[in-house]
Design a protein around this motif. Structure first.
Motif, mmCIF file in Angstrom:
data_model
loop_
_atom_site.group_PDB
_atom_site.id
_atom_site.type_symbol
_atom_site.label_atom_id
_atom_site.label_comp_id
_atom_site.label_asym_id
_atom_site.label_seq_id
_atom_site.Cartn_x
_atom_site.Cartn_y
_atom_site.Cartn_z
ATOM 1 N N ALA A 184 -22.867 -94.865 -27.689
ATOM 2 C CA ALA A 184 -21.982 -94.076 -28.626
ATOM 3 C C ALA A 184 -21.895 -94.557 -30.117
ATOM 4 O O ALA A 184 -21.187 -93.784 -30.861
ATOM 5 C CB ALA A 184 -20.548 -94.219 -27.892
ATOM 6 N N HIS A 185 -22.748 -95.523 -30.342
ATOM 7 C CA HIS A 185 -22.565 -95.942 -31.682
ATOM 8 C C HIS A 185 -24.331 -96.625 -31.921
ATOM 9 O O HIS A 185 -24.643 -97.352 -31.135
ATOM 10 C CB HIS A 185 -21.716 -96.927 -32.028
ATOM 11 N N CYS A 238 -26.931 -88.974 -33.329
ATOM 12 C CA CYS A 238 -26.972 -87.782 -32.727
ATOM 13 C C CYS A 238 -26.574 -86.861 -33.987
ATOM 14 O O CYS A 238 -26.849 -85.575 -33.681
ATOM 15 C CB CYS A 238 -25.589 -87.567 -31.764
ATOM 16 N N GLY A 239 -25.845 -87.027 -34.874
ATOM 17 C CA GLY A 239 -25.557 -85.992 -35.916
ATOM 18 C C GLY A 239 -26.666 -85.355 -36.598
ATOM 19 O O GLY A 239 -26.561 -84.450 -37.348
ATOM 20 N N TRP A 246 -17.379 -85.479 -32.420
ATOM 21 C CA TRP A 246 -18.023 -85.321 -31.205
ATOM 22 C C TRP A 246 -18.663 -83.956 -31.134
ATOM 23 O O TRP A 246 -18.414 -83.225 -31.678
ATOM 24 C CB TRP A 246 -16.847 -85.306 -29.975
ATOM 25 N N MET A 247 -19.668 -83.651 -30.326
ATOM 26 C CA MET A 247 -20.549 -82.643 -30.320
ATOM 27 C C MET A 247 -21.345 -82.532 -29.070
ATOM 28 O O MET A 247 -21.551 -83.496 -28.447
ATOM 29 C CB MET A 247 -21.514 -82.456 -31.475
ATOM 30 N N GLY A 248 -21.564 -81.456 -28.639
ATOM 31 C CA GLY A 248 -22.556 -81.003 -27.480
ATOM 32 C C GLY A 248 -23.628 -81.585 -27.593
ATOM 33 O O GLY A 248 -24.369 -81.874 -28.843
ATOM 34 N N CYS A 249 -24.656 -81.452 -26.568
ATOM 35 C CA CYS A 249 -26.070 -82.089 -26.665
ATOM 36 C C CYS A 249 -26.826 -81.249 -25.450
ATOM 37 O O CYS A 249 -26.449 -81.246 -24.641
ATOM 38 C CB CYS A 249 -26.016 -83.602 -26.389
ATOM 39 N N GLY A 273 -23.736 -91.728 -32.395
ATOM 40 C CA GLY A 273 -24.614 -92.071 -30.964
ATOM 41 C C GLY A 273 -26.084 -91.988 -31.267
ATOM 42 O O GLY A 273 -26.439 -91.750 -32.300
ATOM 43 N N TRP A 274 -26.852 -92.419 -30.175
ATOM 44 C CA TRP A 274 -28.200 -92.094 -30.162
ATOM 45 C C TRP A 274 -28.494 -92.220 -28.719
ATOM 46 O O TRP A 274 -28.017 -92.839 -27.537
ATOM 47 C CB TRP A 274 -28.876 -93.385 -30.902
#
Ligand code: SF4
Length: 112
Positions: free
Chosen positions: A54-55, A73-74, A87-90, A102-103
């Motif tokens: 998450a980070h 993730c961004g 927060w976002m979808g993936c 996150g990654w």
């Protein structure tokens, strides 16, 4: 007969503004709760298989050698929705929310 003073008009305007504001606040909080309820658990088998954290600072760089500084993730091509949000979808984890910072090992540079 009801007296329509300036004071009464301001009272009504205040109550009306509050009535308009409350649903908006409730919806914002509901969205946050939804994101947190659907947050991808880094300990889930699917997340662990791709080294999701998450980070980005928690990436095990000895194990996940594809990771490079700046990847989150961004700025991943597979992120969905508002990539400036927390927060976002993936596309890799349907129905789950991933953290903007996150990654995972499926990271792909975002185009455009
Ligand atoms: S595929 Fe991209 S957006 Fe999805 S978890 Fe991995 S790094 Fe984040």
């Amino acid at each position: 007969m009801t007296k329509c003073s300036r004071r009464n008009i301001f009272k009504l305007a205040g109550a009306g503004s509050l009535a308009l504001l409350l649903p908006a606040v409730a919806m914002k909080n509901a969205g946050t709760a939804w994101a947190q309820d659907n947050a991808l658990d880094p300990e889930s088998p699917q997340a662990k298989a791709l080294g999701y954290v998450a980070h980005f600072e928690d990436v095990d760089q000895a194990k996940w050698t594809r990771y490079q500084e700046g990847q989150i993730c961004g700025n991943c091509q597979l992120a969905q929705g508002d990539v400036s949000a927390d927060w976002m979808g993936c596309g890799i984890f349907p129905g789950k929310q991933v953290a903007r910072e996150g990654w995972c090992n499926a990271w792909v540079a975002r185009q455009g």
